[in-house]
Motif scaffolding. Structure first.
Motif, PDB file in Angstrom:
ATOM      1  N   VAL A   1      -5.396   7.244  -0.642  1.00 40.45           N
ATOM      2  CA  VAL A   1      -5.623   8.691  -0.714  1.00 40.45           C
ATOM      3  C   VAL A   1      -6.446   9.088   0.504  1.00 40.45           C
ATOM      4  CG1 VAL A   1      -6.707  10.567  -1.992  1.00 40.45           C
ATOM      5  CG2 VAL A   1      -5.497   8.750  -3.222  1.00 40.45           C
ATOM      6  N   VAL A   2      -5.944  10.040   1.280  1.00 40.82           N
ATOM      7  CA  VAL A   2      -6.608  10.477   2.509  1.00 40.82           C
ATOM      8  C   VAL A   2      -7.063  11.922   2.345  1.00 40.82           C
ATOM      9  CG1 VAL A   2      -6.365  10.838   4.996  1.00 40.82           C
ATOM     10  CG2 VAL A   2      -5.152   8.939   3.881  1.00 40.82           C
ATOM     11  N   MET A   3      -8.276  12.208   2.822  1.00 40.90           N
ATOM     12  CA  MET A   3      -8.782  13.576   2.752  1.00 40.90           C
ATOM     13  C   MET A   3      -9.611  13.884   3.986  1.00 40.90           C
ATOM     14  SD  MET A   3     -10.563  15.484  -0.433  1.00 40.90           S
ATOM     15  CE  MET A   3     -11.008  17.224  -0.373  1.00 40.90           C
ATOM     16  N   GLY A   4      -9.429  15.085   4.525  1.00 42.92           N
ATOM     17  CA  GLY A   4     -10.153  15.510   5.713  1.00 42.92           C
ATOM     18  C   GLY A   4     -11.644  15.635   5.475  1.00 42.92           C
ATOM     19  N   GLU A   5     -12.416  15.406   6.513  1.00 46.00           N
ATOM     20  CA  GLU A   5     -13.881  15.346   6.417  1.00 46.00           C
ATOM     21  C   GLU A   5     -14.496  16.632   5.876  1.00 46.00           C
ATOM     22  OE1 GLU A   5     -17.389  13.446   6.420  1.00 46.00           O
ATOM     23  OE2 GLU A   5     -15.497  12.527   7.063  1.00 46.00           O
ATOM     24  N   HIS A   6     -13.931  17.775   6.248  1.00 43.19           N
ATOM     25  CA  HIS A   6     -14.545  19.054   5.869  1.00 43.19           C
ATOM     26  C   HIS A   6     -13.776  19.759   4.752  1.00 43.19           C
ATOM     27  CE1 HIS A   6     -17.056  18.540   9.374  1.00 43.19           C
ATOM     28  NE2 HIS A   6     -15.985  18.422  10.140  1.00 43.19           N
ATOM     29  N   MET A   7     -12.899  19.037   4.064  1.00 50.47           N
ATOM     30  CA  MET A   7     -12.016  19.671   3.096  1.00 50.47           C
ATOM     31  C   MET A   7     -12.490  19.578   1.647  1.00 50.47           C
ATOM     32  SD  MET A   7      -9.552  21.231   4.519  1.00 50.47           S
ATOM     33  CE  MET A   7      -8.844  21.406   6.165  1.00 50.47           C
TER      34      MET A   7
ATOM     35  N   PHE B   1       0.867  -1.177   0.000  1.00 46.12           N
ATOM     36  CA  PHE B   1       0.000   0.000   0.000  1.00 46.12           C
ATOM     37  C   PHE B   1       0.904   1.227   0.000  1.00 46.12           C
ATOM     38  CE2 PHE B   1      -2.740  -3.216   1.904  1.00 46.12           C
ATOM     39  CZ  PHE B   1      -3.973  -2.967   1.310  1.00 46.12           C
ATOM     40  N   MET B   2       0.508   2.263  -0.725  1.00 49.57           N
ATOM     41  CA  MET B   2       1.365   3.447  -0.814  1.00 49.57           C
ATOM     42  C   MET B   2       0.556   4.722  -0.639  1.00 49.57           C
ATOM     43  SD  MET B   2       3.734   4.783  -4.028  1.00 49.57           S
ATOM     44  CE  MET B   2       4.810   3.344  -4.006  1.00 49.57           C
ATOM     45  N   TYR B   3       1.057   5.592   0.255  1.00 48.91           N
ATOM     46  CA  TYR B   3       0.577   6.974   0.322  1.00 48.91           C
ATOM     47  C   TYR B   3       1.702   7.822  -0.244  1.00 48.91           C
ATOM     48  CZ  TYR B   3      -1.038  11.490   1.981  1.00 48.91           C
ATOM     49  OH  TYR B   3      -1.456  12.798   2.029  1.00 48.91           O
ATOM     50  N   SER B   4       1.443   8.500  -1.350  1.00 50.89           N
ATOM     51  CA  SER B   4       2.488   9.269  -2.021  1.00 50.89           C
ATOM     52  C   SER B   4       2.025  10.700  -2.237  1.00 50.89           C
ATOM     53  CB  SER B   4       2.829   8.624  -3.367  1.00 50.89           C
ATOM     54  OG  SER B   4       3.832   9.364  -4.044  1.00 50.89           O
ATOM     55  N   GLY B   5       2.746  11.662  -1.645  1.00 49.93           N
ATOM     56  CA  GLY B   5       2.390  13.058  -1.833  1.00 49.93           C
ATOM     57  C   GLY B   5       2.592  13.876  -0.578  1.00 49.93           C
ATOM     58  N   ASN B   6       1.860  14.965  -0.485  1.00 44.23           N
ATOM     59  CA  ASN B   6       1.990  15.896   0.623  1.00 44.23           C
ATOM     60  C   ASN B   6       1.375  15.333   1.901  1.00 44.23           C
ATOM     61  OD1 ASN B   6       2.474  18.239   2.065  1.00 44.23           O
ATOM     62  ND2 ASN B   6       0.685  19.313   1.275  1.00 44.23           N
ATOM     63  N   HIS B   7       2.142  15.313   2.973  1.00 44.80           N
ATOM     64  CA  HIS B   7       1.648  14.893   4.294  1.00 44.80           C
ATOM     65  C   HIS B   7       1.180  16.162   5.010  1.00 44.80           C
ATOM     66  CE1 HIS B   7       4.002  11.561   2.922  1.00 44.80           C
ATOM     67  NE2 HIS B   7       3.913  10.873   4.031  1.00 44.80           N
ATOM     68  N   SER B   8      -0.058  16.520   4.779  1.00 43.88           N
ATOM     69  CA  SER B   8      -0.579  17.818   5.223  1.00 43.88           C
ATOM     70  C   SER B   8      -1.596  17.646   6.341  1.00 43.88           C
ATOM     71  CB  SER B   8      -1.238  18.525   4.031  1.00 43.88           C
ATOM     72  OG  SER B   8      -2.019  19.623   4.452  1.00 43.88           O
ATOM     73  N   PRO B   9      -1.744  18.655   7.217  1.00 40.94           N
ATOM     74  CA  PRO B   9      -2.790  18.604   8.253  1.00 40.94           C
ATOM     75  C   PRO B   9      -4.197  18.485   7.684  1.00 40.94           C
ATOM     76  CG  PRO B   9      -1.210  20.358   8.728  1.00 40.94           C
ATOM     77  CD  PRO B   9      -0.899  19.864   7.344  1.00 40.94           C
ATOM     78  N   VAL B  10      -4.393  18.906   6.431  1.00 39.80           N
ATOM     79  CA  VAL B  10      -5.730  18.813   5.853  1.00 39.80           C
ATOM     80  C   VAL B  10      -6.054  17.380   5.426  1.00 39.80           C
ATOM     81  CG1 VAL B  10      -5.596  21.203   5.079  1.00 39.80           C
ATOM     82  CG2 VAL B  10      -5.016  19.372   3.483  1.00 39.80           C
TER      83      VAL B  10
ATOM     84  N   SER C   1      -4.393  15.710  -5.683  1.00 42.08           N
ATOM     85  CA  SER C   1      -4.161  15.279  -7.059  1.00 42.08           C
ATOM     86  C   SER C   1      -3.458  13.934  -7.141  1.00 42.08           C
ATOM     87  CB  SER C   1      -3.328  16.336  -7.798  1.00 42.08           C
ATOM     88  OG  SER C   1      -2.074  16.510  -7.167  1.00 42.08           O
ATOM     89  N   LYS C   2      -3.047  13.393  -5.985  1.00 51.15           N
ATOM     90  CA  LYS C   2      -2.336  12.108  -6.003  1.00 51.15           C
ATOM     91  C   LYS C   2      -3.189  10.990  -6.587  1.00 51.15           C
ATOM     92  CE  LYS C   2      -1.561  12.463  -1.588  1.00 51.15           C
ATOM     93  NZ  LYS C   2      -2.311  13.709  -1.263  1.00 51.15           N
ATOM     94  N   LEU C   3      -4.497  11.136  -6.533  1.00 48.74           N
ATOM     95  CA  LEU C   3      -5.390  10.120  -7.083  1.00 48.74           C
ATOM     96  C   LEU C   3      -5.130   9.893  -8.571  1.00 48.74           C
ATOM     97  CD1 LEU C   3      -9.118   9.643  -6.414  1.00 48.74           C
ATOM     98  CD2 LEU C   3      -8.431  10.138  -8.756  1.00 48.74           C
ATOM     99  N   TYR C   4      -4.820  10.959  -9.313  1.00 46.57           N
ATOM    100  CA  TYR C   4      -4.679  10.842 -10.761  1.00 46.57           C
ATOM    101  C   TYR C   4      -3.385  10.135 -11.147  1.00 46.57           C
ATOM    102  CZ  TYR C   4      -8.426  14.092 -10.095  1.00 46.57           C
ATOM    103  OH  TYR C   4      -9.600  14.661  -9.660  1.00 46.57           O
ATOM    104  N   GLY C   5      -2.336  10.323 -10.352  1.00 46.45           N
ATOM    105  CA  GLY C   5      -1.108   9.592 -10.598  1.00 46.45           C
ATOM    106  C   GLY C   5      -1.281   8.105 -10.368  1.00 46.45           C
ATOM    107  N   ALA C   6      -2.066   7.755  -9.336  1.00 44.77           N
ATOM    108  CA  ALA C   6      -2.338   6.346  -9.055  1.00 44.77           C
ATOM    109  C   ALA C   6      -3.115   5.707 -10.200  1.00 44.77           C
ATOM    110  CB  ALA C   6      -3.103   6.217  -7.747  1.00 44.77           C
ATOM    111  N   LEU C   7      -4.119   6.417 -10.710  1.00 42.52           N
ATOM    112  CA  LEU C   7      -4.894   5.886 -11.834  1.00 42.52           C
ATOM    113  C   LEU C   7      -4.013   5.699 -13.066  1.00 42.52           C
ATOM    114  CD1 LEU C   7      -8.185   8.003 -11.585  1.00 42.52           C
ATOM    115  CD2 LEU C   7      -7.895   5.594 -10.956  1.00 42.52           C
TER     116      LEU C   7
END
Length: 409
Positions: A309-315, A232-241, A322-328
């Motif tokens: 791909v991780v995304m905050g509930e209110h974001m 499993f890979m998380y690739s990209g910005n490790h952001s608080p959001v 955009s990391k989703l598109y690289g994975a696809l």
């Protein structure tokens, strides 16, 4: 305005000014997407000058040439415009210094025919607005994220603070001044409409990879000693959001599964917390790596079996990962944790799964995926490749150039 007989495109005398704190070869996604636009504009006959930072956005230890030409794009890098992400104060100071310098250059550079800004840093809105107003040239605003909403939701600013109110004021002025506003998704466009933006264009980002040969990523896995693991890979910005704490707790829950490895590749404000959690909990099933060079992104992304791909509930509508598109484009299924504007599309196309951002649910989903029929995963790879065609650079960049051209008429 002249006519180029070679390209049969109209060539505008003057210079299109593009302002962004990040640009190639910096690995930040905003800079990579801007490079795609700028290169296409040059091919069409525009003269393009980019104002960006001399140091790396995530790693200020990286120094880039003060001036160079990349694929026909003149790049002017400014000193003291990126001081790293270790503290909010340093980021704010760098943002202010970048805006002051870029505004001065924009006001004094001859024959500017238009200004393009991305929202990095957020205060770039002030620079674009001031230059466009003073020079009486069109402004094009490519909204990568919404501020001060992002800062407020991430907990780094109060909505009533002076900084948030100033940022909102400048952002609204830039939006009102813009001849073209481009949002990344429909949810973002709806939020922009609340700032009195009429009919913003909606155009998703594209992948920077794609077309890698069969077996791409194999050497990358072998180098890490995980060739026989499910990755499993998380690739990209490790952001608080993008709240990562539940994901790292899920990794801890599945630590007994020696057949699973979880890679965290990239940087950002949240990266030290990920590294600390891996070390503190002795998570031998997790590997943390820095950003990959731009030219190796394809091999890196192809090393995963499934992307996360991780995304905050209110974001939703405030940011757009955009990391989703690289994975696809890599032909890999996606486990979407939390909401995402493209979540329904990914699931309906058979290219991934969606799970709530809770450690127990994430861990259970990971184990179900690993234990599923391999033929199912192979089928989802094909679904991901098919879906990626909708988000290809060859399809989206010409549309973006058309929007810019229409604003410059």
């Amino acid at each position: 305005m002249t006519f180029d007989n070679r390209s049969q495109h109209r060539v505008r005398r003057g210079r299109l000014l593009v302002i962004s704190q990040v640009y190639l070869p910096d690995p930040a996604s905003v800079g990579q997407h801007l490079a795609g636009l700028c290169e296409a504009l040059v091919e069409e006959g525009h003269a393009v000058m980019v104002l960006t930072a001399k140091r790396g956005y995530d790693d200020p230890g990286m120094h880039y040439p003060s001036r160079e030409t990349l694929d026909g794009v003149r790049v002017h890098r400014l000193p003291w415009a990126s001081l790293g992400k270790l503290t909010l104060r340093r980021r704010l100071l760098a943002g202010v210094l970048f805006v002051l310098q870029s505004t001065w250059i924009g006001l004094t550079t001859r024959r500017i025919t238009g200004v393009v800004i991305a929202t990095s840093p957020p205060l770039t809105a002030a620079s674009g607005w001031a230059i466009s107003l003073a020079r009486r040239v069109p402004l094009i605003m490519w909204v990568m994220d919404l501020n001060p909403e992002q800062a407020v939701l991430a907990g780094v600013a109060s909505p009533r603070s002076l900084g948030a109110r100033l940022l909102d004021w400048f952002t609204r002025r830039a939006l009102a001044r813009s001849r073209q506003v481009i949002a990344l998704d429909e949810a973002m466009a709806r939020l922009l409409s609340k700032k009195n933006v009429a009919n913003p264009a909606v155009l998703p980002p594209w992948a920077h990879n794609g077309g890698e040969p069969p077996g791409a990523g194999k050497a990358y896995r072998e180098q890490l000693g995980i060739a026989d693991r499910f990755v499993f890979m998380y690739s990209g910005n490790h952001s608080p959001v993008h709240p990562m704490a539940p994901l790292i707790r899920a990794v801890e829950r599945i630590r007994s599964r020696d057949d699973i490895r979880v890679l965290f590749i990239g940087g950002g404000v949240g990266k030290p917390q990920i590294d600390a959690a891996i070390a503190r909990n002795r998570l031998e099933n997790a590997i943390s790596l820095p950003y990959e060079p731009f030219e190796n992104i394809g091999n890196s992304l192809a090393a995963a079996d499934v992307h996360v791909v991780v995304m905050g509930e209110h974001m939703v509508g405030v940011v757009h990962p955009s990391k989703l598109y690289g994975a696809l484009a890599a032909g890999r299924p996606i486990l979407i944790v939390g909401p995402h504007p493209a979540a329904a599309l990914v699931v309906e196309s058979g290219a991934g799964w969606v799970v709530e951002n809770e450690a127990e649910l994430i861990a259970a989903a990971m184990e179900r995926i690993v234990d599923s029929n391999p033929e199912v995963i192979l089928g989802m790879r094909e679904a991901a490749r098919s879906l990626s065609a909708r988000f290809s650079r060859s399809r989206l960049v010409p549309e973006l150039v058309r929007l810019v051209d229409a604003a410059l008429v």
